[in-house]
Design an enzyme around this catalytic site. Structure first.
Site, PDB file in Angstrom:
ATOM      1  N   ASN A  61       0.831  -1.209   0.000  1.00  0.00           N
ATOM      2  CA  ASN A  61       0.000   0.000   0.000  1.00  0.00           C
ATOM      3  C   ASN A  61       0.863   1.255   0.000  1.00  0.00           C
ATOM      4  O   ASN A  61       1.920   1.307   0.632  1.00  0.00           O
ATOM      5  CB  ASN A  61      -1.043  -0.005   1.134  1.00  0.00           C
ATOM      6  CG  ASN A  61      -0.466  -0.215   2.519  1.00  0.00           C
ATOM      7  OD1 ASN A  61       0.533  -0.883   2.679  1.00  0.00           O
ATOM      8  ND2 ASN A  61      -1.090   0.379   3.518  1.00  0.00           N
ATOM      9  N   GLU A  63       0.446   5.248   0.640  1.00  0.00           N
ATOM     10  CA  GLU A  63      -0.450   6.281   1.164  1.00  0.00           C
ATOM     11  C   GLU A  63      -0.020   7.678   0.733  1.00  0.00           C
ATOM     12  O   GLU A  63       1.057   7.866   0.143  1.00  0.00           O
ATOM     13  CB  GLU A  63      -0.520   6.154   2.692  1.00  0.00           C
ATOM     14  CG  GLU A  63      -1.120   4.818   3.094  1.00  0.00           C
ATOM     15  CD  GLU A  63      -1.352   4.666   4.596  1.00  0.00           C
ATOM     16  OE1 GLU A  63      -0.848   5.494   5.373  1.00  0.00           O
ATOM     17  OE2 GLU A  63      -2.037   3.700   4.959  1.00  0.00           O
ATOM     18  N   CYS A  72      -4.323   0.823  -2.314  1.00  0.00           N
ATOM     19  CA  CYS A  72      -4.149  -0.438  -1.583  1.00  0.00           C
ATOM     20  C   CYS A  72      -3.093  -1.318  -2.261  1.00  0.00           C
ATOM     21  O   CYS A  72      -2.876  -1.229  -3.477  1.00  0.00           O
ATOM     22  CB  CYS A  72      -5.452  -1.226  -1.566  1.00  0.00           C
ATOM     23  SG  CYS A  72      -6.774  -0.462  -0.626  1.00  0.00           S
ATOM     24  N   GLU A  74      -3.256  -4.444  -2.980  1.00  0.00           N
ATOM     25  CA  GLU A  74      -3.814  -5.348  -4.000  1.00  0.00           C
ATOM     26  C   GLU A  74      -3.827  -4.686  -5.369  1.00  0.00           C
ATOM     27  O   GLU A  74      -3.478  -5.293  -6.385  1.00  0.00           O
ATOM     28  CB  GLU A  74      -5.251  -5.749  -3.648  1.00  0.00           C
ATOM     29  CG  GLU A  74      -5.400  -6.604  -2.413  1.00  0.00           C
ATOM     30  CD  GLU A  74      -5.600  -5.787  -1.140  1.00  0.00           C
ATOM     31  OE1 GLU A  74      -4.987  -4.708  -1.024  1.00  0.00           O
ATOM     32  OE2 GLU A  74      -6.358  -6.233  -0.279  1.00  0.00           O
ATOM     33  N   CYS A 111     -10.537  -4.667   0.239  1.00  0.00           N
ATOM     34  CA  CYS A 111     -11.608  -3.672   0.332  1.00  0.00           C
ATOM     35  C   CYS A 111     -12.507  -3.764  -0.911  1.00  0.00           C
ATOM     36  O   CYS A 111     -12.174  -4.453  -1.889  1.00  0.00           O
ATOM     37  CB  CYS A 111     -11.027  -2.264   0.460  1.00  0.00           C
ATOM     38  SG  CYS A 111     -10.458  -1.556  -1.099  1.00  0.00           S
ATOM     39  N   CYS A 114     -10.909  -2.802  -4.340  1.00  0.00           N
ATOM     40  CA  CYS A 114      -9.973  -3.829  -4.817  1.00  0.00           C
ATOM     41  C   CYS A 114     -10.729  -5.046  -5.340  1.00  0.00           C
ATOM     42  O   CYS A 114     -10.333  -5.648  -6.340  1.00  0.00           O
ATOM     43  CB  CYS A 114      -9.009  -4.241  -3.705  1.00  0.00           C
ATOM     44  SG  CYS A 114      -7.780  -2.978  -3.348  1.00  0.00           S
TER      45      CYS A 114
HETATM   46  N1  THU Z   1      -5.287  -1.421   2.675  1.00  0.00           N
HETATM   47  C1  THU Z   1      -4.753  -2.246   1.737  1.00  0.00           C
HETATM   48  O1  THU Z   1      -3.683  -1.984   1.175  1.00  0.00           O
HETATM   49  N2  THU Z   1      -5.429  -3.384   1.444  1.00  0.00           N
HETATM   50  C2  THU Z   1      -6.572  -3.789   2.077  1.00  0.00           C
HETATM   51  O2  THU Z   1      -7.092  -4.853   1.739  1.00  0.00           O
HETATM   52  C3  THU Z   1      -7.166  -2.966   3.111  1.00  0.00           C
HETATM   53  C4  THU Z   1      -6.538  -1.640   3.345  1.00  0.00           C
HETATM   54  C5  THU Z   1      -4.522  -0.213   3.030  1.00  0.00           C
HETATM   55  C6  THU Z   1      -5.151   1.098   2.662  1.00  0.00           C
HETATM   56  C7  THU Z   1      -4.507   2.016   3.680  1.00  0.00           C
HETATM   57  O3  THU Z   1      -3.229   2.394   3.205  1.00  0.00           O
HETATM   58  C8  THU Z   1      -4.316   1.147   4.899  1.00  0.00           C
HETATM   59  O4  THU Z   1      -4.349  -0.193   4.422  1.00  0.00           O
HETATM   60  C9  THU Z   1      -5.356   1.343   5.988  1.00  0.00           C
HETATM   61  O5  THU Z   1      -6.629   1.216   5.481  1.00  0.00           O
END
Ligand code: THU
Length: 160
Positions: A61, A63, A72, A74, A111, A114
């Site tokens: 991920n 940010e 994310c 994925e 999520c 994704c």
């Molecule tokens: N996140 C992911 O990368 N994958 C998921 O399946 C759930 C959430 C990330 C998004 C954000 O950077 C952090 O996790 C918190 O939500």
């Protein structure tokens, strides 16, 4: 009125029960959590995509101070795989999440956004995309991405 229940099959494994190729994919997803850029959530997610010919493409991920601009793990992994190898079918995706000094006990699940992207990949290549969700206590396997998104909107809905 008719009420229907939609059920999805989830298979629950221990790490040792998995085939070697899936154990390797999980190890790669776990390793990727170290490369996450997650200064805001401190929730580090790693993803590893397995292509038909055995190639593995990873992501984590990413940010952003403007929160919705992040992505994310994925989607980072899946878009990388599709951009680098547009003609190679995608077979499986493993995900893992690390926070507070350890991996999640219960499996990390993708999520909604994704899931939609995974569904597109499945239909794009016309092949089931298996999702492997890692948890320290147990691991969930779902045979195809469409199972993660019942009553979904897909390219089939674009036509009359
Ligand atoms: N996140 C992911 O990368 N994958 C998921 O399946 C759930 C959430 C990330 C998004 C954000 O950077 C952090 O996790 C918190 O939500």
């Amino acid at each position: 009125m008719i009420e229907k229940n939609i059920e999805i099959p989830v298979r629950i494994f221990s790490f040792q029960e998995l085939p070697n190729s899936y154990q390797e994919l999980i190890e790669q997803a776990k390793e990727q959590t170290r490369k996450a850029y997650a200064p805001y959530s401190k929730f580090q997610v790693g993803a590893a995509v397995l292509l038909d010919d055995g190639t593995i493409v990873c992501g984590s991920n990413q940010e952003n101070a403007a929160y919705p601009s992040g992505l994310c793990a994925e989607r980072v992994a899946m878009f990388s795989a599709n951009a680098l190898y547009p003609d190679k079918k995608v077979k499986a995706l493993a995900i893992a999440a690390f926070t507070d000094g350890g991996f999640l006990q219960t499996p990390i699940t993708p999520c909604g956004a994704c899931r939609q992207v995974l569904l597109e990949t499945e239909s794009r290549f016309g092949q089931e995309l298996e999702i492997i969700m890692y948890g320290e206590k147990e691991i969930y396997l779902i045979k195809k991405a469409s199972h993660l998104l019942p009553l979904n909107f897909s390219n089939k809905n674009l036509f009359k």
